[in-house]
Design a protein around this motif. Sequence first.
Motif, PDB file in Angstrom:
ATOM      1  N   SER A 321       0.819  -1.001  -0.332  1.00  0.00           N
ATOM      2  CA  SER A 321      -0.117  -0.040   0.072  1.00  0.00           C
ATOM      3  C   SER A 321       1.012   1.164   0.120  1.00  0.00           C
ATOM      4  CB  SER A 321      -0.924   0.105   1.416  1.00  0.00           C
ATOM      5  OG  SER A 321      -0.253   0.175   2.455  1.00  0.00           O
ATOM      6  N   MET A 322       0.438   2.426  -0.560  1.00  0.00           N
ATOM      7  CA  MET A 322       1.134   3.538  -0.764  1.00  0.00           C
ATOM      8  C   MET A 322       1.454   4.233   0.969  1.00  0.00           C
ATOM      9  SD  MET A 322      -0.413   5.338  -4.151  1.00  0.00           S
ATOM     10  CE  MET A 322       0.736   6.609  -4.065  1.00  0.00           C
ATOM     11  N   GLU A 323       0.540   3.966   1.775  1.00  0.00           N
ATOM     12  CA  GLU A 323       0.913   4.355   3.032  1.00  0.00           C
ATOM     13  C   GLU A 323       1.891   3.904   3.776  1.00  0.00           C
ATOM     14  OE1 GLU A 323      -2.309   5.331   6.011  1.00  0.00           O
ATOM     15  OE2 GLU A 323      -3.751   5.333   4.428  1.00  0.00           O
ATOM     16  N   ASN A 324       2.181   2.366   3.280  1.00  0.00           N
ATOM     17  CA  ASN A 324       3.171   1.475   3.961  1.00  0.00           C
ATOM     18  C   ASN A 324       4.594   2.064   3.236  1.00  0.00           C
ATOM     19  OD1 ASN A 324       1.670  -0.053   5.658  1.00  0.00           O
ATOM     20  ND2 ASN A 324       1.288  -1.599   4.206  1.00  0.00           N
ATOM     21  N   LEU A 325       4.416   2.682   2.156  1.00  0.00           N
ATOM     22  CA  LEU A 325       5.705   3.279   1.521  1.00  0.00           C
ATOM     23  C   LEU A 325       6.202   4.566   1.915  1.00  0.00           C
ATOM     24  CD1 LEU A 325       4.667   2.067  -2.165  1.00  0.00           C
ATOM     25  CD2 LEU A 325       6.555   0.975  -0.582  1.00  0.00           C
ATOM     26  N   LEU A 326       5.287   5.299   2.770  1.00  0.00           N
ATOM     27  CA  LEU A 326       5.770   6.720   3.201  1.00  0.00           C
ATOM     28  C   LEU A 326       6.642   6.603   4.436  1.00  0.00           C
ATOM     29  CD1 LEU A 326       2.206   8.343   3.129  1.00  0.00           C
ATOM     30  CD2 LEU A 326       3.830   8.455   1.371  1.00  0.00           C
ATOM     31  N   PRO A 327       7.677   7.400   4.385  1.00  0.00           N
ATOM     32  CA  PRO A 327       8.660   7.512   5.493  1.00  0.00           C
ATOM     33  C   PRO A 327       7.961   7.844   6.964  1.00  0.00           C
ATOM     34  CG  PRO A 327       9.051   9.186   3.944  1.00  0.00           C
ATOM     35  CD  PRO A 327       7.930   8.439   3.235  1.00  0.00           C
ATOM     36  N   ILE A 328       7.137   7.539   7.296  1.00  0.00           N
ATOM     37  CA  ILE A 328       6.395   8.186   8.410  1.00  0.00           C
ATOM     38  C   ILE A 328       6.468   7.083   9.716  1.00  0.00           C
ATOM     39  CG2 ILE A 328       5.221   9.841   7.286  1.00  0.00           C
ATOM     40  CD1 ILE A 328       2.847   8.181   7.782  1.00  0.00           C
ATOM     41  N   MET A 339       7.152   1.803  11.324  1.00  0.00           N
ATOM     42  CA  MET A 339       7.789   2.868  10.509  1.00  0.00           C
ATOM     43  C   MET A 339       7.560   2.419   9.025  1.00  0.00           C
ATOM     44  SD  MET A 339      11.428   3.173  12.511  1.00  0.00           S
ATOM     45  CE  MET A 339      11.974   4.509  11.114  1.00  0.00           C
ATOM     46  N   GLY A 340       7.196   3.411   8.305  1.00  0.00           N
ATOM     47  CA  GLY A 340       7.097   3.173   6.860  1.00  0.00           C
ATOM     48  C   GLY A 340       8.379   2.730   6.098  1.00  0.00           C
ATOM     49  N   ASN A 341       8.210   2.130   4.993  1.00  0.00           N
ATOM     50  CA  ASN A 341       9.426   1.625   4.450  1.00  0.00           C
ATOM     51  C   ASN A 341       9.472   1.995   2.889  1.00  0.00           C
ATOM     52  OD1 ASN A 341      11.692   0.293   3.333  1.00  0.00           O
ATOM     53  ND2 ASN A 341      11.046  -1.819   4.028  1.00  0.00           N
ATOM     54  N   PRO A 342      10.054   2.903   2.268  1.00  0.00           N
ATOM     55  CA  PRO A 342      10.077   3.239   1.140  1.00  0.00           C
ATOM     56  C   PRO A 342      10.746   2.158   0.162  1.00  0.00           C
ATOM     57  CG  PRO A 342      10.590   5.122   2.327  1.00  0.00           C
ATOM     58  CD  PRO A 342      10.817   4.013   2.866  1.00  0.00           C
ATOM     59  N   GLY A 343      11.451   1.312   0.694  1.00  0.00           N
ATOM     60  CA  GLY A 343      12.064   0.345  -0.138  1.00  0.00           C
ATOM     61  C   GLY A 343      11.217  -0.919  -0.209  1.00  0.00           C
ATOM     62  N   LEU A 344      10.061  -1.054   0.201  1.00  0.00           N
ATOM     63  CA  LEU A 344       9.215  -2.314  -0.054  1.00  0.00           C
ATOM     64  C   LEU A 344       8.960  -2.497  -1.342  1.00  0.00           C
ATOM     65  CD1 LEU A 344       6.320  -1.917   2.648  1.00  0.00           C
ATOM     66  CD2 LEU A 344       8.135  -3.272   2.477  1.00  0.00           C
ATOM     67  N   LYS A 345       9.181  -3.777  -1.762  1.00  0.00           N
ATOM     68  CA  LYS A 345       9.204  -4.220  -3.054  1.00  0.00           C
ATOM     69  C   LYS A 345       7.696  -5.038  -3.492  1.00  0.00           C
ATOM     70  CE  LYS A 345      14.067  -4.728  -3.787  1.00  0.00           C
ATOM     71  NZ  LYS A 345      15.044  -5.533  -4.247  1.00  0.00           N
TER      72      LYS A 345
END
Length: 352
Positions: A321-328, A339-345
Amino acid sequence: GSSFSNSNSLSKSTNNTFNADFRMEWKPDSLTNIIFRPNLSYGKTDSYGNSLSATFNSDPFALVTNPNDYLLKLSRSNLLADNEADEDEALRKLKEISVNASENLSSSDGNTFSTDASLQINRKFGSKGRNLTLRLTGGYSDSESDQYSSVNTHYFAEGTEDNIIRRYITTPKTNWNYSARLTYSEPIAKATYLQFSYRFQYQYSESDKSTYDLGSGWDFGNPLPSGYEQLKDEEQSKYAEYQYYNHEAMMGLRFIRPIWQLNVGASVQPQHTVLSYRKGDYMTDTTRNVTNFAPNVDLRVRFSKTSQLRLTYRGRSSQPSMENLLPITDTSNPLNIVMGNPGLKPSFTHNM
């Protein structure tokens, strides 16, 4: 090192739902079939939860028969500090190996209204097995929930402060969607069919989660304090608006034989997602474009009237999900910080 956890929990929930479904079918001629299916639903939910938990740095069962009998006293250890002399030996030993203990009370109530409908039009052509199907769908839902929570977390490490949370959370949500799918089947040989399908899907969702910190003076179960609107916690509140566009193109072959049937095909799904997000000082408007691939195989073999074999395979790729990609960072639960992880594939799932 090792970590041991014990917990007690009690929960109760009620759910009342009203559903109305309709089906209307019309055959204007022998080659055309039209089916219309509208429905609506209204639901109301209420729930209550009470949980106690503790974490230890060694096995508590080595000290007492059932550590769960002591969880309430451990979670209120700071309140009992002046009565150390009145504590039994088992409780004192458990305190020595305790890392933290938590008492959590929660309740929520909410209601949801939703409605959706589908319209399917099928037209057969002269050749046996040649047909065209159009399917249109649409839906809308509106919901609102109120949550109340009281959390006392006691940390046993020297010099650490207890965490006391008294919160009220309200979350209105709105969702609506529509899709159109066109499917064409063409006979290419005896009992063999080539099928093409295209679908467009649009989804919209909006949620506005408002969190209010009521302070340690508010007791769980009491009415909200006057002027609570001024206690909004912007760091824990968030607003999210999604717009999702999905195209799906599918091609497949279908073989029908007296003893066996085989369906084999694959679909390609280009997706475009738009997210508007706000949490505390963090604000973003972002888009994402991805393409998913999904193969499938379905084989059925009938040996007799009472014996058959079926083998299926489905592959599916999916995106985080896009929320899980946010660095928050989400600190709403101090014992489970996310913590969000922008590196999720992307992931690919095989199901056989």
